[in-house]
Design an enzyme around this catalytic site. Sequence first.
Site, short mmCIF file in Angstrom:
data_model
loop_
_atom_site.label_atom_id
_atom_site.label_comp_id
_atom_site.label_asym_id
_atom_site.label_seq_id
_atom_site.Cartn_x
_atom_site.Cartn_y
_atom_site.Cartn_z
N HIS A 134 -10.08 -1.32 -0.51
CA HIS A 134 -8.64 -1.02 -0.55
C HIS A 134 -8.47 0.37 -1.19
O HIS A 134 -9.30 0.78 -2.00
CB HIS A 134 -7.97 -2.09 -1.42
CG HIS A 134 -6.48 -2.04 -1.48
ND1 HIS A 134 -5.79 -1.16 -2.28
CD2 HIS A 134 -5.53 -2.80 -0.87
CE1 HIS A 134 -4.50 -1.38 -2.16
NE2 HIS A 134 -4.30 -2.37 -1.31
N GLN A 214 -8.18 -10.03 -4.04
CA GLN A 214 -8.05 -11.02 -2.96
C GLN A 214 -8.93 -12.24 -3.20
O GLN A 214 -9.00 -13.12 -2.33
CB GLN A 214 -8.42 -10.39 -1.62
CG GLN A 214 -7.49 -9.28 -1.18
CD GLN A 214 -6.08 -9.78 -0.85
OE1 GLN A 214 -5.88 -10.96 -0.57
NE2 GLN A 214 -5.12 -8.88 -0.87
N CYS A 375 -3.68 -0.62 3.62
CA CYS A 375 -4.20 0.22 2.52
C CYS A 375 -5.73 0.30 2.58
O CYS A 375 -6.41 0.27 1.54
CB CYS A 375 -3.75 -0.29 1.15
SG CYS A 375 -2.00 -0.15 0.89
#
Length: 422
Positions: A134, A214, A375
């Site tokens: 990310h 995540q 992203c």
Amino acid sequence: MNAPAAAAHAALAPAGLQLAGDFPILSRTVHGKRLVYLDNGATTQKPDAVIEAERNFYRDSNANIHRGVHWLSQHATDLYEDARKTVQRFINADKADEIVFTRGTTEAINLVAQSWGRTTLQPGDEILVTTLEHHSNIVPWQLLCEQTGAVLKVAPISDAGELELEAFEALLGPRTRLVAITHVSNALGTVNPVARLVEQAHAAGAIVLVDGAQAVAHQAVDVQALGCDFYAFSGHKLYGPTGIGALYGRFELLQAMPPWHGGGDMIRTVSFERSTYADAPQRFEAGTPNIAGVVGLAAAIDYVSGVGMANIAAYEHALLGHATAALQTVPGLRLIGTAADKAAILSFVIDGIHPHDLGTILDAEGVAIRAGHHCAMPLMTRFGIPGTARASLGIYNDEADIAALVAAIDKAQYMFGTRQTR
Ligand code: PLP
């Protein structure tokens, strides 16, 4: 899907975990349709337990922490420090003092870059990341490279979206000081073999930061078993509030790091000649923190722990299997990211429909997905695409939500004329 996963799917997926009733927003409609929320990778919805915890804090316990002599301040301080212990237990850190509260993953990574990185790295030192990262686990290191003359290296991934392990190991060298890797890819769902990567990085003399944004909502995380030096995550992806997250750091490392923000609460003494600083973690928590957010984060951790992280992992794995099979029946749909070890994230492109157009049509059906680069622009470049549509699942999703997704895609294809029969 392997046999145990298939069995778990049969047992769990149709009924779901039956948690939707705990999340008031899920009973609302959007464009006159039932809300089907499949954007959990961006942020999760909040259960009543979290909403109430924040509300009750302001109703019953609000005061500033650490500095007060009065009862309410002490009470608020106790709630805040108890929450630190809740986070410690949740990720199995050795000490509560290894937990620094931050605004989220992004701030946690920037803290390490600007505190550890700026005082440690020399020109020519190397930071190793992966193609999966990310932007929050790329840009802070690029800024640090500009500031110190360090060099950013990138480990490649396969067409399935898995880290190329031999290439990763080959990139570890005598100049590698830090490895910064995601635990779970937000764009593809790939789960990295973190413990193994940490072992290899440590053998090369590098320390390891894991971006857990995540991961924490989807599987049990044990930072001691992973062996990592830093672990960052955000509350809002864990059914908790926005604006709060945490950085785990090995205590010796944190204690050796200088402050990065100056202000109240992070000092021991201040004079105009010189200030001295508090121990970790207070040294990294300058100013009045997000106290209500911390209380809400602890409530979210209690909530998911009550459901059971093992139950969540098993259920989401089963639902992922079901959703993958369902999307594979859609003509012209290509899944991006087919790693063997995957979290419940489905990224895909569809012939003849731009992901943004798809997202808009799905929205009209009440189905909330994300479309774009997530992203992770370098990752999209790796696959030669500008973006994907992404459905990311959470604990309240079930097979009815997947059916709604597939039906809405079907409608979009019909509208775009890329599918003739309905
Ligand atoms: N890392 C990953 C893998 C993410 O998915 C995200 C958010 O999408 C972040 C970092 C940044 O998290 P936050 O915006 O909560 O700081």
